[in-house]
Design an enzyme around this catalytic site. Structure first.
Site, PDB file in Angstrom:
ATOM      1  N   SER A 139       0.825  -1.209   0.000  1.00 45.84           N
ATOM      2  CA  SER A 139       0.000   0.000   0.000  1.00 45.84           C
ATOM      3  C   SER A 139       0.857   1.256   0.000  1.00 45.84           C
ATOM      4  CB  SER A 139      -0.932  -0.008   1.207  1.00 45.84           C
ATOM      5  OG  SER A 139      -0.248   0.500   2.330  1.00 45.84           O
ATOM      6  N   LYS A 140       0.188   2.368  -0.250  1.00 45.37           N
ATOM      7  CA  LYS A 140       0.878   3.654  -0.254  1.00 45.37           C
ATOM      8  C   LYS A 140       1.556   3.904   1.085  1.00 45.37           C
ATOM      9  CE  LYS A 140      -1.835   6.251  -3.578  1.00 45.37           C
ATOM     10  NZ  LYS A 140      -2.573   7.464  -3.880  1.00 45.37           N
ATOM     11  N   ARG A 141       0.901   3.434   2.126  1.00 42.46           N
ATOM     12  CA  ARG A 141       1.446   3.671   3.472  1.00 42.46           C
ATOM     13  C   ARG A 141       2.731   2.904   3.726  1.00 42.46           C
ATOM     14  NH1 ARG A 141      -3.778   3.681   3.728  1.00 42.46           N
ATOM     15  NH2 ARG A 141      -3.858   1.440   3.969  1.00 42.46           N
TER      16      ARG A 141
END
Ligand code: GLU
Length: 525
Positions: A282-284
């Site tokens: 994910s982006k995180r």
């Protein structure tokens, strides 16, 4: 009547043939933040598919959800894809015959389509406020039931299916909150086909009545996406697997509009998984796992910076090559492909169903391969530019030789700069650990003797140097290790690096002698 039907079929058939030959794909990001590498892969596969089929590649900015809009994201998407070499035939900058290409600029188009669905009974007005729905949701939850606005619950909610026409008209004219929802058919099996996943069936009773249009005058993603794909004559929708749950609604929307004959073909790309295979990357995850998840650096409007492949030192070709093999395979052992080559061999048939694990080491390996393939001159130009940033001006031919010597062990240009730093400046300090372990009481006197040998060597070439040094010290029963380790410390500053003889040849007699003198003085002092 029969006659009309006959012609209609002919027209549909002709349109189908025409459409089949005309590949038009779109990459349709929402500017809600930077593009994650999964998004870049979606853009890449669309691009490859378009090029392979002599088709058209479109960039459409889907920015109808104003609450999620992030300043700078659209520019970021355009710039980072440009860095990857992914170009568009029609987009917000170039324009095209199907524009505008930003949904907020198409705002006035969507309402009439929502109205068509209201009129033909496939959509309805719903007046329950978000607060009211929240209350209902909580009530359901207290009974351990998950609430959704659907075929069952809509019968007890405030909408144009349950209210009288007068009440509805009153609501609409009073400018109160309303949305237009899709009226999901009851208990029907939707049959879909996906180019990657094959045939899929879903019963409509499991689906909710998605919002299509809001009273702020904006369509939701679903309506805008379908209307635009239709109007832009999109032939294939290639997008991430996370959109698969929306497919039944999208197929039903095509039907509700009567656009079945031009429905695009769908291909949902497999997920990209974290390196441990546990869950979606994910982006995180950006930077947290020790590698970037964005193509280029992303600076948040608040000033926070997330790193990108470009600034990390990746060649865009290596990054793109790595992405192409995340979920697609050529059916051979070959791993290195240029973008051009990929546009010749890419097919959706070779895209797998299961998630592909992201491998940061393999990503470095790709960069290593591209670095090895560069000529010494190409690399020297890149190294020189880096050196310039650090105020070091040097001769390109000299840098070329350094590149030749160091490239094999380098993954990035910055590795050559780092490992080769001593070529451009005398060590500022000497590795304390190495001195403690390897600098012996006689090291200084051995180096003074070495200096004499070097000074007497006329042709300063590595093999001659090696011969002279060996001969001299062997005759005195001094092991080569006793000579070379302190020699390396004073010239390089540490005990590792490429062949000392080659280093000596490159740096030249004067520089080497100078370094021995300075080193001996500094270390022994
Ligand atoms: N706007 C959607 C996104 O952000 C597009 C999904 C689609 O391609 O249909 O990914």
């Amino acid at each position: 009547m029969l006659y009309d039907f006959y012609w209609l079929n002919i027209i549909i058939f002709a349109k189908k043939i025409f459409m089949d030959n005309k590949v038009r794909v779109r990459f349709a990001p929402s500017p809600t933040g930077p593009l994650h590498l999964g998004g870049v892969r979606t853009a890449l596969f669309n691009y490859l598919f378009a090029k392979k089929n002599n088709g058209t590649m479109i960039l459409r900015i889907e920015d109808t959800d104003q609450t999620r809009f992030v300043a700078g994201a659209e520019e970021y998407i355009i710039e980072s894809l440009k860095w990857c070499g992914i170009n568009f035939d029609e987009d917000v900058i170039k324009g095209g015959n199907y524009g505008p290409y930003r949904q907020s600029d198409r705002k006035q188009i969507y309402k009439q389509y929502a109205d068509i669905l209201i009129e033909n009974g496939n959509a309805y007005y719903a007046f329950d406020t978000p607060d009211k729905l929240d209350l209902i949701r909580k009530e359901f939850e207290s009974q351990k039931i998950q609430f959704q606005y659907d075929v069952k619950t809509r019968k007890n909610l405030r909408n144009s299916l349950t209210l009288t026409k007068t009440e509805v008209d009153e609501f609409l004219s009073s400018e109160k909150h309303y949305v237009i929802r899709f009226k999901m058919p009851e208990n029907e099996v939707v049959r879909m086909s996906d180019l990657i996943r094959g045939n899929i069936e879903v019963n409509t009773n499991t689906l909710d009545d998605k919002v299509l249009f809001k009273s702020d005058g904006m369509p939701t993603y679903h309506l805008a996406n379908i209307v635009d794909d239709y109007l832009m004559e999109i032939s294939h929708v290639i997008r991430g697997e996370e959109w698969l749950p929306s497919l039944p609604l999208h197929v039903l929307l095509y039907r509700a509009f009567g656009w079945e004959s031009t429905i695009p073909q769908f291909a949902h790309l497999p997920l990209i998984l974290k390196p441990d295979g546990k869950g979606k990357l994910s982006k995180r995850d950006g930077d947290k796992l020790g590698f970037p998840v964005f193509p280029t650096d992303w600076k948040t409007p608040e000033g926070e910076v997330y790193s990108g492949y470009k600034e990390w030192g990746y060649f865009s070709e290596a990054f793109v090559n790595m992405l192409a093999l995340l979920g697609w395979n050529p059916g051979t052992e070959q791993e290195i492909f240029s973008l051009k080559e990929l546009t010749k061999i890419f097919t959706l048939e070779r895209v797998g169903k299961s998630g592909s694990r992201f491998d940061p080491d393999k990503t470095k390996w790709f960069n290593h391969q591209y670095l090895q393939a560069k000529s010494n001159n190409e690399l020297a130009i890149l190294v020189e530019a880096e050196l310039k940033k650090n105020g070091i001006i040097t001769d390109i031919k000299f840098v070329e030789k350094i590149c030749e010597m160091l490239k094999e062990r380098a993954n990035f240009v910055k590795d050559i700069v780092k490992e080769g730093k001593f070529f451009f400046q005398i060590p500022e300090s000497y590795d304390a650990e190495a001195i403690k372990k390897r600098w012996k009481p006689d090291s200084a006197s051995i180096l003074i003797e070495l200096k004499e040998v070097l000074a007497a060597t006329e042709v300063f070439e590595s093999n001659i140097l090696e011969n002279n040094i060996k001969q001299h010290f062997e005759s005195k029963n001094i092991g080569l290790g006793q000579v070379m380790t302190p020699f390396r410390i004073v010239v390089v500053g540490t005990t590792s690096g490429p062949s000392m003889m080659k280093i000596a040849e490159l740096l030249g007699k004067n520089e080497i002698i100078k370094r021995i003198e300075i080193g001996v003085e500094k270390i022994n002092f």
